[in-house]
Design a protein around this motif. Structure first.
Motif, short mmCIF file in Angstrom:
data_model
loop_
_atom_site.label_atom_id
_atom_site.label_comp_id
_atom_site.label_asym_id
_atom_site.label_seq_id
_atom_site.Cartn_x
_atom_site.Cartn_y
_atom_site.Cartn_z
N ALA A 183 2.55 -0.60 -5.00
CA ALA A 183 3.26 0.51 -4.34
C ALA A 183 3.38 1.70 -5.28
N ILE A 184 3.70 1.45 -6.54
CA ILE A 184 3.81 2.54 -7.52
C ILE A 184 2.47 3.26 -7.66
N ALA A 185 1.39 2.50 -7.78
CA ALA A 185 0.06 3.10 -7.93
C ALA A 185 -0.33 3.92 -6.71
N SER A 205 10.93 -9.50 -8.99
CA SER A 205 10.68 -10.87 -9.43
C SER A 205 9.17 -11.02 -9.66
N ARG A 206 8.79 -12.09 -10.31
CA ARG A 206 7.35 -12.32 -10.55
C ARG A 206 6.59 -12.41 -9.23
N ALA A 207 7.23 -12.97 -8.22
CA ALA A 207 6.59 -13.11 -6.91
C ALA A 207 6.31 -11.75 -6.26
N ASN A 208 7.15 -10.75 -6.57
CA ASN A 208 7.00 -9.43 -5.97
C ASN A 208 6.41 -8.39 -6.90
N GLU A 209 6.11 -8.76 -8.13
CA GLU A 209 5.64 -7.80 -9.12
C GLU A 209 4.34 -7.10 -8.72
N ALA A 210 3.39 -7.84 -8.16
CA ALA A 210 2.11 -7.24 -7.76
C ALA A 210 2.32 -6.20 -6.66
N LYS A 222 14.16 2.76 -5.71
CA LYS A 222 15.18 3.16 -4.73
C LYS A 222 14.91 2.51 -3.38
N ILE A 223 13.67 2.56 -2.93
CA ILE A 223 13.32 2.02 -1.62
C ILE A 223 13.48 0.50 -1.59
N SER A 224 13.02 -0.18 -2.65
CA SER A 224 13.05 -1.64 -2.66
C SER A 224 14.43 -2.20 -2.98
N GLY A 225 15.23 -1.44 -3.69
CA GLY A 225 16.53 -1.93 -4.10
C GLY A 225 16.49 -2.77 -5.36
N TYR A 226 15.31 -2.83 -5.99
CA TYR A 226 15.14 -3.62 -7.21
C TYR A 226 14.81 -2.72 -8.38
#
Length: 66
Positions: A48-50, A38-43, A30-34
């Motif tokens: 953030a989830i952790a 993408s692979r670039a932002n996956e980490a 919800k916060i990120s809008g994704y």
């Protein structure tokens, strides 16, 4: 906020780590809008989830029920 995030405090049976992780995932989406980063932002997305999961676990452990 996102309607699919359910209240985890005072839940019977108590919230599982999977419940907390699912809520953290929905929050980050919800916060990120994704929905899927993408692979670039996956980490960053997974970190953030952790972190949100860990903070939520601490919160739920420290809240006193009446």
């Amino acid at each position: 906020m996102c309607r699919s995030i359910k209240k985890l405090r005072a839940q019977e049976p108590s919230a599982t780590p999977e419940d907390v992780d699912a809520a953290a995932l929905q929050y980050v989406r919800k916060i990120s809008g994704y929905r899927n980063p993408s692979r670039a932002n996956e980490a960053a997305f997974n970190l953030a989830i952790a972190e949100i999961s860990a903070a939520s676990e601490k919160l739920l452990a420290s809240i006193e029920s009446r």
